[in-house]
Design a protein around this motif. Sequence first.
Motif, short mmCIF file in Angstrom:
data_model
loop_
_atom_site.label_atom_id
_atom_site.label_comp_id
_atom_site.label_asym_id
_atom_site.label_seq_id
_atom_site.Cartn_x
_atom_site.Cartn_y
_atom_site.Cartn_z
N ASP A 26 0.85 -1.21 0.00
CA ASP A 26 0.00 0.00 0.00
C ASP A 26 0.88 1.25 0.00
O ASP A 26 0.60 2.22 -0.69
CB ASP A 26 -0.91 0.03 1.24
N ARG A 27 1.95 1.20 0.79
CA ARG A 27 2.86 2.35 0.86
C ARG A 27 3.50 2.60 -0.51
O ARG A 27 3.61 3.73 -0.97
CB ARG A 27 3.95 2.07 1.90
N ALA A 28 3.92 1.51 -1.16
CA ALA A 28 4.56 1.63 -2.47
C ALA A 28 3.59 2.25 -3.49
O ALA A 28 3.99 3.07 -4.31
CB ALA A 28 5.05 0.28 -2.94
N VAL A 37 2.02 12.80 -9.30
CA VAL A 37 1.83 14.22 -8.98
C VAL A 37 3.08 15.00 -9.40
O VAL A 37 3.01 16.07 -10.00
CB VAL A 37 1.56 14.42 -7.47
N LYS A 38 4.25 14.43 -9.09
CA LYS A 38 5.51 15.11 -9.43
C LYS A 38 5.66 15.22 -10.95
O LYS A 38 6.15 16.23 -11.45
CB LYS A 38 6.71 14.37 -8.84
N GLN A 39 5.23 14.17 -11.66
CA GLN A 39 5.33 14.20 -13.13
C GLN A 39 4.51 15.35 -13.70
O GLN A 39 4.89 15.98 -14.67
CB GLN A 39 4.83 12.89 -13.73
N VAL A 46 11.70 16.23 -9.93
CA VAL A 46 12.72 15.62 -9.06
C VAL A 46 11.99 14.67 -8.11
O VAL A 46 11.15 15.09 -7.32
CB VAL A 46 13.47 16.71 -8.25
N TYR A 47 12.31 13.39 -8.21
CA TYR A 47 11.60 12.40 -7.40
C TYR A 47 12.17 12.29 -6.00
O TYR A 47 11.44 12.18 -5.02
CB TYR A 47 11.65 11.03 -8.09
N TYR A 48 13.49 12.31 -5.91
CA TYR A 48 14.14 12.11 -4.61
C TYR A 48 14.08 13.41 -3.80
O TYR A 48 14.51 14.46 -4.28
CB TYR A 48 15.59 11.69 -4.85
N ARG A 49 13.54 13.34 -2.61
CA ARG A 49 13.42 14.54 -1.75
C ARG A 49 14.12 14.28 -0.43
O ARG A 49 13.54 13.67 0.48
CB ARG A 49 11.94 14.87 -1.50
N PRO A 50 15.36 14.74 -0.31
CA PRO A 50 16.14 14.46 0.91
C PRO A 50 15.46 14.95 2.18
O PRO A 50 15.52 14.27 3.22
CB PRO A 50 17.44 15.23 0.68
N ARG A 52 12.28 15.29 2.87
CA ARG A 52 11.14 14.44 3.22
C ARG A 52 11.65 13.11 3.81
O ARG A 52 11.14 12.62 4.81
CB ARG A 52 10.27 14.23 1.98
N GLU A 53 12.67 12.54 3.17
CA GLU A 53 13.20 11.26 3.66
C GLU A 53 13.76 11.42 5.08
O GLU A 53 13.56 10.55 5.93
CB GLU A 53 14.28 10.74 2.71
N ALA A 54 14.44 12.54 5.33
CA ALA A 54 14.98 12.78 6.67
C ALA A 54 13.84 12.87 7.68
O ALA A 54 13.92 12.32 8.79
CB ALA A 54 15.81 14.06 6.68
N ILE A 80 12.87 0.39 2.83
CA ILE A 80 11.51 0.46 2.25
C ILE A 80 11.40 1.69 1.36
O ILE A 80 10.92 1.64 0.23
CB ILE A 80 10.44 0.49 3.38
N MET A 81 11.90 2.84 1.88
CA MET A 81 11.83 4.07 1.07
C MET A 81 12.66 3.95 -0.19
O MET A 81 12.27 4.43 -1.25
CB MET A 81 12.37 5.26 1.89
N SER A 82 13.81 3.30 -0.07
CA SER A 82 14.69 3.14 -1.22
C SER A 82 13.97 2.34 -2.31
O SER A 82 13.99 2.70 -3.49
CB SER A 82 15.96 2.39 -0.76
N LEU A 87 10.68 2.65 -7.56
CA LEU A 87 9.48 2.51 -8.40
C LEU A 87 9.25 3.80 -9.18
O LEU A 87 8.79 3.78 -10.32
CB LEU A 87 8.25 2.27 -7.52
N GLU A 88 9.57 4.94 -8.55
CA GLU A 88 9.42 6.23 -9.23
C GLU A 88 10.51 6.34 -10.29
O GLU A 88 10.26 6.62 -11.44
CB GLU A 88 9.55 7.39 -8.23
N GLU A 89 11.75 6.14 -9.84
CA GLU A 89 12.91 6.24 -10.73
C GLU A 89 14.12 5.76 -9.92
O GLU A 89 14.41 6.33 -8.87
CB GLU A 89 13.11 7.71 -11.10
C1 LIG Z 1 7.10 9.55 -1.80
C2 LIG Z 1 7.91 10.58 -2.06
O1 LIG Z 1 9.04 10.48 -2.88
C3 LIG Z 1 10.24 9.84 -2.48
C4 LIG Z 1 9.99 8.68 -1.65
C5 LIG Z 1 9.79 8.84 -0.29
C6 LIG Z 1 9.17 7.76 0.57
O2 LIG Z 1 9.11 6.63 0.14
O3 LIG Z 1 8.69 8.09 1.68
C7 LIG Z 1 10.16 10.06 0.32
C8 LIG Z 1 10.72 11.09 -0.41
C9 LIG Z 1 11.08 10.93 -1.83
O4 LIG Z 1 12.45 10.63 -1.94
C10 LIG Z 1 7.63 11.93 -1.49
O5 LIG Z 1 8.20 12.93 -1.96
O6 LIG Z 1 6.82 12.02 -0.56
#
Ligand SMILES: C=C(O[C@@H]1C=C(C(=O)O)C=C[C@H]1O)C(=O)O
Length: 361
Positions: A26-28, A37-39, A46-50, A52-54, A80-82, A87-89
């Motif tokens: 479900d999370r994926a 949404v980003k597309q 930019v898919y990777y958001r440092p 947000r991940e932090a 899991i986030m990786s 899946l995004e890129e």
């Molecule tokens: C899901 C997102 O995109 C990416 C994946 C994330 C995740 O799996 O939680 C967090 C940040 C992004 O690197 C997001 O921006 O929220």
Amino acid sequence: MTDDKLTGLRKSIDKLDSEILKLISDRAKCAQEVAQVKQQEGRDAVYYRPEREAQVLRRVMERNDGPLGDEEMARLFREIMSACLALEEPVKVAFLGPGGTFTQQAAIKHFGHSAVCVPMSAIDEVFREVTAGAVNYGVVPVENSTEGVVSHTLDSFMDSNLKICGEVVLRIHQHLLVSENTRRDHITRIYSHAQSLAQCRKWLDAHWPMAERVAVNSNAEAARRIKGEWNSAAIAGDMAAEIYGLEKIAEKIEDQPDNSTRFLIIGNQEVQISGADKTSIVVSMRNQPGALHSILEVFQVHNIDLTRIETRPSRSGTWNYVFFIDFSGHIDDPVIRIVLERLGERANDLRVLGSYPKGVL
Ligand SMILES: C=C(O[C@@H]1C=C(C(=O)O)C=C[C@H]1O)C(=O)O
């Protein structure tokens, strides 16, 4: 009786695993929707958001009640986030190689195992590869608690417009490694990088005083070499042991138990506020008395926590002193904006290398 108990517990674990499986899926799916949404934002999404991940990792650590430790739990969520991000890129990351270096270990610690890691043979090659757009990010070492600053990395910033997007600190554990063909009763040579040999000097003096110490280009190179030699061992980290299929005959042999290295993540991205951030700048000053004092005063007046200051010789006639400064806060914090303005008035030149989340793991 115990068999019944075991069967019951295993049933509970199977049930929980099914729930976890569904939740992760479900999370994926949610992450995939985020990608859509980003597309819609445009082709250069930019898919990777440092930041947000932090935030996700900090939240996990705050909420964790055990029995798993905070870092262990965050590491699982890191993976899991990786996988969700892949899946995004799949993120492509250049690192200071060859495969098996501590820098690769740092890249995986920061981006997780789903990132595609590409080895480079020098720090400036990592910078070039990111600038050329062949990879999304780069990972380079910047300072070691025992050996000090990695000046190559700081110098590369002077010739580059890349931004710092993150930091990761790695505890450096060195191991004595052998291959299956090594004659363990007759080790006459120990290969490693000069820094690692230095970090384990006392241990080597005590345990292997007669073995010749041979410095090579990297720990990974040392690990690769001993595969073909009967009388040699290598000092390297876990990743090299794993990649080259070596056995650890002594673990954590570094003389300083808190030996650690800080690495930077470099890219083209300006990272938003995460809530616990750092900013790195490079400032050039005229060669005049009190130059450093006039910089430090600005931080003191505004009560900003300096985490590092490094001086490098200037390589152009106009720049006399060049200071690399790290401090707490983000360029979008109002007080940091004022600090940068004040510094700009006093400096010859000032460049922000980036604001980024403080290392979480
Ligand atoms: C899901 C997102 O995109 C990416 C994946 C994330 C995740 O799996 O939680 C967090 C940040 C992004 O690197 C997001 O921006 O929220």
